[in-house]
Design a protein around this motif. Structure first.
Motif, PDB file in Angstrom:
ATOM      1  N   LEU A   1       0.646  -1.063   0.221  1.00 14.38           N
ATOM      2  CA  LEU A   1       0.262   0.103   0.104  1.00 14.38           C
ATOM      3  C   LEU A   1       0.697   1.151  -0.046  1.00 14.38           C
ATOM      4  O   LEU A   1       1.747   1.538   0.577  1.00 14.38           O
ATOM      5  N   THR A   2       0.560   2.139  -0.471  1.00 11.86           N
ATOM      6  CA  THR A   2       1.570   3.072  -0.592  1.00 11.86           C
ATOM      7  C   THR A   2      -0.021   4.193  -1.234  1.00 11.86           C
ATOM      8  O   THR A   2      -0.912   4.232  -1.137  1.00 11.86           O
ATOM      9  N   LYS A   3       0.495   5.956  -0.623  1.00  8.83           N
ATOM     10  CA  LYS A   3       0.119   7.068  -1.229  1.00  8.83           C
ATOM     11  C   LYS A   3       0.577   7.133  -2.805  1.00  8.83           C
ATOM     12  O   LYS A   3       1.403   6.889  -2.821  1.00  8.83           O
ATOM     13  N   LYS A   4      -0.652   8.282  -3.247  1.00 10.88           N
ATOM     14  CA  LYS A   4       0.070   8.644  -5.139  1.00 10.88           C
ATOM     15  C   LYS A   4       0.690  10.399  -4.695  1.00 10.88           C
ATOM     16  O   LYS A   4       1.261  10.150  -5.511  1.00 10.88           O
ATOM     17  N   ASP A   5       1.015  10.505  -3.552  1.00  8.08           N
ATOM     18  CA  ASP A   5       1.894  11.925  -3.611  1.00  8.08           C
ATOM     19  C   ASP A   5       2.943  12.223  -2.702  1.00  8.08           C
ATOM     20  O   ASP A   5       3.125  11.994  -1.576  1.00  8.08           O
ATOM     21  N   THR A   6       3.697  10.587  -3.371  1.00  7.90           N
ATOM     22  CA  THR A   6       4.734  10.083  -2.804  1.00  7.90           C
ATOM     23  C   THR A   6       6.082   9.983  -4.133  1.00  7.90           C
ATOM     24  O   THR A   6       5.311   9.580  -5.214  1.00  7.90           O
ATOM     25  N   SER A   7       6.941  10.052  -3.806  1.00  9.76           N
ATOM     26  CA  SER A   7       8.169   9.993  -5.201  1.00  9.76           C
ATOM     27  C   SER A   7       7.594   8.310  -6.030  1.00  9.76           C
ATOM     28  O   SER A   7       8.263   8.228  -6.635  1.00  9.76           O
ATOM     29  N   LYS A   8       7.975   7.045  -4.860  1.00  7.62           N
ATOM     30  CA  LYS A   8       7.826   6.028  -5.154  1.00  7.62           C
ATOM     31  C   LYS A   8       6.862   5.978  -6.136  1.00  7.62           C
ATOM     32  O   LYS A   8       6.513   5.247  -7.401  1.00  7.62           O
ATOM     33  N   TYR A   9       5.580   6.048  -5.894  1.00  7.06           N
ATOM     34  CA  TYR A   9       4.486   6.015  -6.470  1.00  7.06           C
ATOM     35  C   TYR A   9       4.865   6.988  -7.900  1.00  7.06           C
ATOM     36  O   TYR A   9       4.998   6.650  -9.746  1.00  7.06           O
TER      37      TYR A   9
ATOM     38  N   ALA B   1       6.584  -3.489 -11.250  1.00  3.69           N
ATOM     39  CA  ALA B   1       4.450  -2.554 -10.375  1.00  3.69           C
ATOM     40  C   ALA B   1       4.586  -2.216 -11.228  1.00  3.69           C
ATOM     41  O   ALA B   1       4.052  -2.019 -12.526  1.00  3.69           O
ATOM     42  N   GLU B   2       2.793  -2.601 -10.853  1.00  6.04           N
ATOM     43  CA  GLU B   2       1.749  -1.571 -11.235  1.00  6.04           C
ATOM     44  C   GLU B   2       0.806  -1.112 -10.196  1.00  6.04           C
ATOM     45  O   GLU B   2       1.057  -2.069  -8.926  1.00  6.04           O
ATOM     46  N   PHE B   3       0.315  -0.138 -10.275  1.00  6.03           N
ATOM     47  CA  PHE B   3      -1.130   0.273  -9.438  1.00  6.03           C
ATOM     48  C   PHE B   3      -1.845  -0.290  -9.906  1.00  6.03           C
ATOM     49  O   PHE B   3      -2.613  -0.268 -11.104  1.00  6.03           O
ATOM     50  N   VAL B   4      -3.039  -0.548  -8.420  1.00  6.21           N
ATOM     51  CA  VAL B   4      -4.674  -0.711  -8.584  1.00  6.21           C
ATOM     52  C   VAL B   4      -5.246  -0.471  -7.634  1.00  6.21           C
ATOM     53  O   VAL B   4      -5.060   0.144  -6.963  1.00  6.21           O
ATOM     54  N   GLU B   5      -6.669  -0.250  -8.240  1.00  4.17           N
ATOM     55  CA  GLU B   5      -7.016   0.230  -7.499  1.00  4.17           C
ATOM     56  C   GLU B   5      -8.453  -0.209  -7.118  1.00  4.17           C
ATOM     57  O   GLU B   5      -9.156  -0.509  -8.146  1.00  4.17           O
ATOM     58  N   ASP B   6      -8.277  -0.822  -6.191  1.00  2.72           N
ATOM     59  CA  ASP B   6      -9.633  -2.066  -5.527  1.00  2.72           C
ATOM     60  C   ASP B   6      -9.775  -1.205  -4.522  1.00  2.72           C
ATOM     61  O   ASP B   6      -9.137  -2.021  -3.380  1.00  2.72           O
ATOM     62  N   ASP B   7     -11.017  -1.101  -4.123  1.00  9.11           N
ATOM     63  CA  ASP B   7     -11.080  -0.463  -2.883  1.00  9.11           C
ATOM     64  C   ASP B   7     -11.567  -1.603  -2.051  1.00  9.11           C
ATOM     65  O   ASP B   7     -11.312  -1.966  -0.776  1.00  9.11           O
ATOM     66  N   ALA B   8     -12.235  -3.056  -2.658  1.00  5.95           N
ATOM     67  CA  ALA B   8     -12.354  -4.015  -1.658  1.00  5.95           C
ATOM     68  C   ALA B   8     -11.088  -4.590  -1.712  1.00  5.95           C
ATOM     69  O   ALA B   8     -11.032  -5.000  -0.119  1.00  5.95           O
TER      70      ALA B   8
ATOM     71  N   PRO C   1      -9.044   8.354  -1.176  1.00  8.92           N
ATOM     72  CA  PRO C   1      -8.890   8.047  -2.745  1.00  8.92           C
ATOM     73  C   PRO C   1      -6.944   8.049  -2.755  1.00  8.92           C
ATOM     74  O   PRO C   1      -6.735   7.776  -4.259  1.00  8.92           O
ATOM     75  N   ASN C   2      -6.408   8.914  -2.220  1.00  9.34           N
ATOM     76  CA  ASN C   2      -4.983   9.551  -2.468  1.00  9.34           C
ATOM     77  C   ASN C   2      -4.416   7.352  -2.421  1.00  9.34           C
ATOM     78  O   ASN C   2      -2.863   7.380  -2.409  1.00  9.34           O
ATOM     79  N   LEU C   3      -4.883   6.764  -1.946  1.00 10.93           N
ATOM     80  CA  LEU C   3      -4.523   5.419  -1.167  1.00 10.93           C
ATOM     81  C   LEU C   3      -4.917   4.441  -2.332  1.00 10.93           C
ATOM     82  O   LEU C   3      -4.976   4.574  -3.063  1.00 10.93           O
ATOM     83  N   VAL C   4      -3.296   3.598  -2.913  1.00 10.88           N
ATOM     84  CA  VAL C   4      -3.667   2.779  -4.119  1.00 10.88           C
ATOM     85  C   VAL C   4      -2.578   1.604  -3.207  1.00 10.88           C
ATOM     86  O   VAL C   4      -1.202   1.887  -2.902  1.00 10.88           O
ATOM     87  N   LEU C   5      -2.942   0.513  -4.572  1.00 11.88           N
ATOM     88  CA  LEU C   5      -2.480  -0.146  -4.024  1.00 11.88           C
ATOM     89  C   LEU C   5      -1.102  -0.968  -5.202  1.00 11.88           C
ATOM     90  O   LEU C   5      -1.582  -0.362  -6.503  1.00 11.88           O
ATOM     91  N   ILE C   6      -0.051  -1.337  -5.108  1.00  7.24           N
ATOM     92  CA  ILE C   6       0.938  -1.509  -5.765  1.00  7.24           C
ATOM     93  C   ILE C   6       1.261  -3.487  -5.851  1.00  7.24           C
ATOM     94  O   ILE C   6       1.632  -4.085  -4.529  1.00  7.24           O
ATOM     95  N   ARG C   7       0.983  -3.728  -7.122  1.00  7.56           N
ATOM     96  CA  ARG C   7       0.714  -5.179  -6.975  1.00  7.56           C
ATOM     97  C   ARG C   7       2.460  -5.040  -7.532  1.00  7.56           C
ATOM     98  O   ARG C   7       2.555  -4.584  -9.344  1.00  7.56           O
ATOM     99  N   VAL C   8       3.178  -6.116  -7.802  1.00  3.30           N
ATOM    100  CA  VAL C   8       4.367  -6.736  -7.665  1.00  3.30           C
ATOM    101  C   VAL C   8       4.786  -8.192  -8.015  1.00  3.30           C
ATOM    102  O   VAL C   8       4.704  -8.623  -7.912  1.00  3.30           O
ATOM    103  N   THR C   9       4.381  -7.835  -9.927  1.00  5.14           N
ATOM    104  CA  THR C   9       4.419  -8.921 -10.661  1.00  5.14           C
ATOM    105  C   THR C   9       6.067  -9.632 -10.427  1.00  5.14           C
ATOM    106  O   THR C   9       6.812  -8.868 -11.359  1.00  5.14           O
ATOM    107  N   THR C  10       6.156 -10.521  -9.924  1.00  6.76           N
ATOM    108  CA  THR C  10       7.679 -11.077  -9.808  1.00  6.76           C
ATOM    109  C   THR C  10       8.342 -11.844 -11.641  1.00  6.76           C
ATOM    110  O   THR C  10       7.182 -12.556 -11.760  1.00  6.76           O
ATOM    111  N   ASP C  11       9.531 -11.712 -11.278  1.00  6.09           N
ATOM    112  CA  ASP C  11      10.104 -12.681 -12.207  1.00  6.09           C
ATOM    113  C   ASP C  11      10.493 -13.215 -12.204  1.00  6.09           C
ATOM    114  O   ASP C  11      11.375 -14.332 -12.488  1.00  6.09           O
ATOM    115  N   THR C  12      12.183 -13.019 -11.637  1.00  2.00           N
ATOM    116  CA  THR C  12      12.873 -13.890 -10.652  1.00  2.00           C
ATOM    117  C   THR C  12      13.065 -13.508  -8.625  1.00  2.00           C
ATOM    118  O   THR C  12      12.887 -12.090  -8.828  1.00  2.00           O
ATOM    119  N   ALA C  13      13.446 -14.538  -8.856  1.00  2.00           N
ATOM    120  CA  ALA C  13      13.518 -14.776  -7.201  1.00  2.00           C
ATOM    121  C   ALA C  13      15.339 -15.128  -6.897  1.00  2.00           C
ATOM    122  O   ALA C  13      15.428 -16.062  -6.896  1.00  2.00           O
TER     123      ALA C  13
END
Length: 178
Positions: free
Chosen positions: A58-66, A91-98, A119-131
């Motif tokens: 979880l992060t906010k949209k008004d951040t440098s990471k966003y 990484a991608e941002f996902v708007e999913d209130d549920a 509404p400033n809160l957003v999910l970050i989904r990281v689709t992983t490639d390698t670990a």
């Protein structure tokens, strides 16, 4: 600084399960993004849902990471605990209130200074490639391996089984999340 020997990538379900087991008890990951001036890392609380190759934050949209992720979605996550895990992905941002509501807890309200329905809160989904992971079950074994590598004793030291592995998470079957 030398790097441990990396084994060939694998999409073996047991290896993916190993990565899941290694990160499940580590509360915080260091998320590295690409900024205009280079790489930037910051701590992020991992959402502990079933790891299927995607990681959630979880992060906010008004951040440098966003802003950084919008410009360049390539990220790395580093976990350190009893073992060490480095995960690369997109990484991608996902708007999913549920989903935000399900993942939310009161600690976030204090850390982020906002409720889950902001509404400033957003999910970050990281689709992983390698670990890549280093099991530290045996400190002596790890230190011996690193010393052999550092002094260049003989030819390239063989990787200890289970000590260091690279897992191809991109080709692993994923469980639908939507």
């Amino acid at each position: 600084m030398s790097k441990l020997h990396t084994n060939a990538a694998t999409s073996d379900p047991k290896a993916i399960e190993t990565v899941r087991d290694l990160i499940q008890d580590i509360e915080t990951a260091m998320l590295t993004t690409v900024s205009d001036t280079g790489l930037v890392s910051r701590p992020m609380k991992t959402q502990h849902i079933e790891f299927d190759g995607d990681l959630w934050f979880l992060t906010k949209k008004d951040t440098s990471k966003y802003d950084e992720i919008l410009k360049d979605p390539r990220v790395n996550l580093a976990y350190a605990g009893k073992s060490y895990v480095s995960i690369s992905g997109t990484a991608e941002f996902v708007e999913d209130d549920a989903r935000k509501k399900v993942l939310w807890n009161k600690m976030y309200e204090k850390i982020l200074g906002t409720p889950y329905d902001d509404p400033n809160l957003v999910l970050i989904r990281v689709t992983t490639d390698t670990a890549e992971y280093w099991e530290s079950g045996s400190a002596v074994k790890m230190i011996t391996h690193l010393l052999k590598k550092a002094v260049g004793k003989g030819s390239e030291p063989k990787s200890e089984p289970g000590l260091n592995e690279t897992v191809d998470l991109e080709s692993a079957p994923k469980t639908p999340t939507d």
